[in-house]
Motif scaffolding. Structure first.
Motif, PDB file in Angstrom:
ATOM      1  N   CYS A 155      37.045  47.003  42.978  1.00 40.94           N
ATOM      2  CA  CYS A 155      37.329  47.762  42.079  1.00 40.94           C
ATOM      3  C   CYS A 155      38.672  47.596  41.134  1.00 40.94           C
ATOM      4  CB  CYS A 155      37.632  49.260  42.730  1.00 40.94           C
ATOM      5  SG  CYS A 155      36.299  49.804  43.718  1.00 40.94           S
ATOM      6  N   SER A 156      38.622  46.349  40.733  1.00 42.46           N
ATOM      7  CA  SER A 156      39.605  45.732  40.054  1.00 42.46           C
ATOM      8  C   SER A 156      39.942  46.329  38.778  1.00 42.46           C
ATOM      9  CB  SER A 156      39.312  44.084  39.654  1.00 42.46           C
ATOM     10  OG  SER A 156      38.033  43.884  39.400  1.00 42.46           O
ATOM     11  N   LEU A 157      38.998  46.948  38.098  1.00 42.40           N
ATOM     12  CA  LEU A 157      39.191  47.731  36.585  1.00 42.40           C
ATOM     13  C   LEU A 157      39.721  49.369  36.866  1.00 42.40           C
ATOM     14  CD1 LEU A 157      35.974  46.500  34.689  1.00 42.40           C
ATOM     15  CD2 LEU A 157      38.338  45.573  34.726  1.00 42.40           C
ATOM     16  N   GLU A 158      39.389  49.634  38.083  1.00 44.79           N
ATOM     17  CA  GLU A 158      39.866  51.317  38.273  1.00 44.79           C
ATOM     18  C   GLU A 158      41.327  51.705  37.963  1.00 44.79           C
ATOM     19  OE1 GLU A 158      37.492  49.867  39.464  1.00 44.79           O
ATOM     20  OE2 GLU A 158      35.909  51.218  39.946  1.00 44.79           O
ATOM     21  N   LYS A 159      42.129  50.552  38.174  1.00 45.74           N
ATOM     22  CA  LYS A 159      43.587  50.972  37.765  1.00 45.74           C
ATOM     23  C   LYS A 159      43.897  51.134  36.205  1.00 45.74           C
ATOM     24  CE  LYS A 159      44.885  46.035  37.868  1.00 45.74           C
ATOM     25  NZ  LYS A 159      45.889  45.039  38.757  1.00 45.74           N
ATOM     26  N   TYR A 160      43.145  50.346  35.507  1.00 42.59           N
ATOM     27  CA  TYR A 160      43.289  50.373  34.012  1.00 42.59           C
ATOM     28  C   TYR A 160      42.670  51.705  33.528  1.00 42.59           C
ATOM     29  CZ  TYR A 160      44.174  45.332  34.649  1.00 42.59           C
ATOM     30  OH  TYR A 160      44.865  44.275  35.013  1.00 42.59           O
ATOM     31  N   LEU A 161      41.355  51.960  34.069  1.00 39.31           N
ATOM     32  CA  LEU A 161      40.693  53.251  33.819  1.00 39.31           C
ATOM     33  C   LEU A 161      41.580  54.559  34.099  1.00 39.31           C
ATOM     34  CD1 LEU A 161      37.211  52.455  35.397  1.00 39.31           C
ATOM     35  CD2 LEU A 161      37.971  51.882  32.927  1.00 39.31           C
ATOM     36  N   ASP A 162      41.935  54.351  35.215  1.00 38.78           N
ATOM     37  CA  ASP A 162      43.118  55.599  35.510  1.00 38.78           C
ATOM     38  C   ASP A 162      44.345  55.727  34.768  1.00 38.78           C
ATOM     39  OD1 ASP A 162      41.610  56.414  37.604  1.00 38.78           O
ATOM     40  OD2 ASP A 162      42.472  55.373  39.205  1.00 38.78           O
ATOM     41  N   GLU A 163      44.695  54.363  34.262  1.00 41.15           N
ATOM     42  CA  GLU A 163      46.077  54.561  33.485  1.00 41.15           C
ATOM     43  C   GLU A 163      45.836  55.171  32.060  1.00 41.15           C
ATOM     44  OE1 GLU A 163      49.125  51.595  31.539  1.00 41.15           O
ATOM     45  OE2 GLU A 163      47.891  50.846  33.171  1.00 41.15           O
ATOM     46  N   SER A 164      44.512  54.682  31.655  1.00 40.34           N
ATOM     47  CA  SER A 164      44.204  55.204  30.126  1.00 40.34           C
ATOM     48  C   SER A 164      44.167  56.844  30.060  1.00 40.34           C
ATOM     49  CB  SER A 164      42.798  54.543  29.780  1.00 40.34           C
ATOM     50  OG  SER A 164      41.709  55.099  30.304  1.00 40.34           O
ATOM     51  N   MET A 165      43.654  57.392  31.361  1.00 43.22           N
ATOM     52  CA  MET A 165      43.102  58.658  31.514  1.00 43.22           C
ATOM     53  C   MET A 165      44.725  59.443  31.211  1.00 43.22           C
ATOM     54  SD  MET A 165      40.527  59.859  31.301  1.00 43.22           S
ATOM     55  CE  MET A 165      38.775  59.300  30.811  1.00 43.22           C
ATOM     56  N   GLN A 166      45.820  58.745  31.470  1.00 45.78           N
ATOM     57  CA  GLN A 166      46.881  59.575  31.363  1.00 45.78           C
ATOM     58  C   GLN A 166      47.008  60.096  29.891  1.00 45.78           C
ATOM     59  OE1 GLN A 166      49.067  60.250  34.052  1.00 45.78           O
ATOM     60  NE2 GLN A 166      47.171  59.004  34.944  1.00 45.78           N
ATOM     61  N   ALA A 167      46.472  59.896  28.923  1.00 45.71           N
ATOM     62  CA  ALA A 167      46.648  60.194  27.558  1.00 45.71           C
ATOM     63  C   ALA A 167      45.116  60.059  26.833  1.00 45.71           C
ATOM     64  CB  ALA A 167      47.538  59.234  26.718  1.00 45.71           C
ATOM     65  N   PRO A 168      44.463  61.186  27.240  1.00 40.02           N
ATOM     66  CA  PRO A 168      42.882  61.396  27.003  1.00 40.02           C
ATOM     67  C   PRO A 168      42.892  61.678  25.326  1.00 40.02           C
ATOM     68  CG  PRO A 168      43.727  63.239  28.009  1.00 40.02           C
ATOM     69  CD  PRO A 168      44.678  62.022  28.390  1.00 40.02           C
ATOM     70  N   LEU A 169      41.691  61.132  24.936  1.00 41.02           N
ATOM     71  CA  LEU A 169      41.533  61.448  23.221  1.00 41.02           C
ATOM     72  C   LEU A 169      41.029  62.950  23.351  1.00 41.02           C
ATOM     73  CD1 LEU A 169      39.713  58.169  22.178  1.00 41.02           C
ATOM     74  CD2 LEU A 169      42.005  58.923  21.524  1.00 41.02           C
ATOM     75  N   TYR A 170      40.140  63.235  23.969  1.00 44.68           N
ATOM     76  CA  TYR A 170      39.687  64.844  24.201  1.00 44.68           C
ATOM     77  C   TYR A 170      38.822  64.910  25.408  1.00 44.68           C
ATOM     78  CZ  TYR A 170      36.190  62.316  20.822  1.00 44.68           C
ATOM     79  OH  TYR A 170      35.636  61.478  20.213  1.00 44.68           O
ATOM     80  N   GLU A 171      38.526  66.102  25.680  1.00 49.81           N
ATOM     81  CA  GLU A 171      37.643  66.615  26.648  1.00 49.81           C
ATOM     82  C   GLU A 171      36.648  67.785  26.428  1.00 49.81           C
ATOM     83  OE1 GLU A 171      39.751  68.693  30.341  1.00 49.81           O
ATOM     84  OE2 GLU A 171      41.203  67.268  29.457  1.00 49.81           O
ATOM     85  N   THR A 172      35.776  67.788  27.111  1.00 52.27           N
ATOM     86  CA  THR A 172      34.965  69.143  27.084  1.00 52.27           C
ATOM     87  C   THR A 172      34.195  69.479  28.432  1.00 52.27           C
ATOM     88  OG1 THR A 172      33.328  70.034  25.756  1.00 52.27           O
ATOM     89  CG2 THR A 172      32.930  67.857  26.265  1.00 52.27           C
TER      90      THR A 172
END
Length: 448
Positions: free
Chosen positions: A154-171
């Motif tokens: 799961c080596s990419l999950e840390k980058y995924l989680d970090e990006s979610m600190q500033a989401p573009l939008y959600e619905t």
């Protein structure tokens, strides 16, 4: 193995982002007619590009897309990026919230024979042609197909989680899932995504028709281009990738409904007794729980009566379809052979298009269809496991039709991917080559 690359996504202009709920839509193959008519009334809804209405739909979508670009309804991001996509959801009968984590990018449209992109079901030519015409006219991929890769670390999950600190939008979408989009533009991180995927095979979870249309389009354009290099935009496909090792990756069952039977209920039950152990069940709504986790077991709802049916183990060797053992062993293969071919007489290659055999994911609705005489019988099934999907893909064979339903579905409208060459290219493309591309003999792809 799998060559991925970042993309310069097209998104709705910032002024429209607060209305993102009104702009997204279900995928083309799951949107109902009622949903279509409602969404068509929204002038900027993504359905106008993904499932255009009226005559000459592909031409209409191309004209509308041109207008949206001109008026900046859609705008292209300046920098190539990996787009992170999380879906938060619950399952029926549970309050537990799950989160399916993934990311969107471009991937080379590999031929099936290269064994880099693996499938588990066949496609219908009509649906592929529909998607192909739309792609040819618009040069825009409106929704990402869903692919799976395996990374136990799961080596990419840390980058995924970090990006979610500033989401573009959600619905919140039509399924009740909460969809969140974020972006990664860091060159170092993007190269790590490319490195991790470089030695992976990708299993196609959902979107076989859209992938097949991209593959066909690449083959067509390659044959027409004497100066083909392999870096043209038409070589790439828009994909959403998730890790098979994520525990929140869920597959739901798709039940089978027979709208017609050439026998009486009693005669049908009698025929089933040859191959199945049949046990009456008092409460039909308990069928899915009664069969849960039991091999070659199904719920049967027939004429207002419920039964648990289970294949007699000694009968299994009689399953004589020519297929790898991992496919032959599947619950759904057993059902399709012993019931639909052996009893109903529907040959294997005709089952996908047999009008009296329908597919329904809603357990309660299956029972209702029988109770209201819209169907004669419903077969309740267990879900296919992730391990079974992997093994079938690796075997090179395919499952019975409608075997998997990865939940939730990806939505359309968050992000669009262009394969117009001038929109596809980036001034910093050279930064994303892990190694000089080299042709391999007989390969349509590159080594990276």
């Amino acid at each position: 193995m799998a060559e991925i690359r970042p993309l310069k996504g097209w998104r709705y202009q910032a002024a429209l982002e607060p209305d993102i709920n009104e702009l997204t839509s279900p995928l083309f193959d799951v949107v109902s007619e009622k949903q279509r008519q409602t969404l068509y009334r929204q002038p900027y809804n993504s359905i106008h590009l993904s499932v255009p209405a009226g005559p000459n739909p592909a031409d209409r979508a191309a004209a509308l897309l041109s207008e949206w670009k001109k008026n900046e309804v859609l705008q292209q991001d300046v920098l190539p990026a990996i787009y992170v996509y999380y879906q938060y959801f619950t399952l029926p009968g549970s309050h537990q919230e799950y989160c399916r984590k993934g990311f969107m990018c471009h991937i080379w449209a590999y031929d099936w024979a290269e064994k880099i992109m693996l499938r588990h079901e066949n496609t219908l030519p009509g649906s592929v042609n529909d998607r192909l015409e739309l792609l040819d006219k618009t040069k825009m991929q409106t929704s990402a197909t869903h692919g799976l890769y395996t990374d136990p670390h799961c080596s990419l999950e840390k980058y995924l989680d970090e990006s979610m600190q500033a989401p573009l939008y959600e619905t919140e979408d039509y399924q009740g899932a909460r969809d969140v989009l974020a972006v990664i533009q860091d060159l170092r991180v993007i190269r790590e995504f490319m490195r991790v995927l470089a030695d992976k095979q990708v299993l196609l979870a959902d979107g076989h028709h859209r992938y097949e249309s991209s593959l066909t389009y690449r083959q067509k354009m390659t044959s027409q281009n004497p100066n083909h290099t392999g870096r043209e935009a038409y070589n790439y496909h828009f994909i959403y990738l998730t890790n098979t090792e994520n525990e929140d990756l869920k597959i739901l069952p798709t039940h089978r409904v027979l709208t017609g039977l050439p026998f009486t209920d009693e005669a049908f039950l009698q025929k089933l007794t040859t191959d199945f152990i049949i046990i009456p069940v008092e409460d039909a709504f308990a069928l899915n729980e009664i069969i849960a986790g039991k091999k070659w077991a199904f719920g049967l709802y027939l004429g207002g009566r419920a039964f648990k049916i289970r294949l007699k183990p000694e009968k299994f060797p009689e399953l004589d379809w020519n297929m790898p053992p991992v496919v032959k062993d599947l619950d759904l293969t057993v059902l399709h052979y012993f019931v639909f071919e052996r009893i109903m007489g529907i040959r294997r290659n005709h089952q996908r298009n047999f009008s009296d055999l329908q597919y329904n994911r809603n357990f309660a609705q299956c029972l209702t269809l029988v109770d209201t005489s819209q169907a004669r019988a419903a077969f309740i099934t267990n879900e296919v496991t992730m391990n079974e999907v992997k093994q079938v893909c690796y075997s090179g064979a395919v499952m019975p039709p409608k075997s998997t339903f990865f939940y939730p579905k990806v939505i359309t409208g968050f992000l669009f991917s262009s394969i117009e060459q001038h929109e596809f290219e980036s001034e910093i493309d050279s930064c994303f080559q892990l190694a000089p591309p080299q042709r391999t003999a007989g390969s349509a792809g590159f080594n990276i």
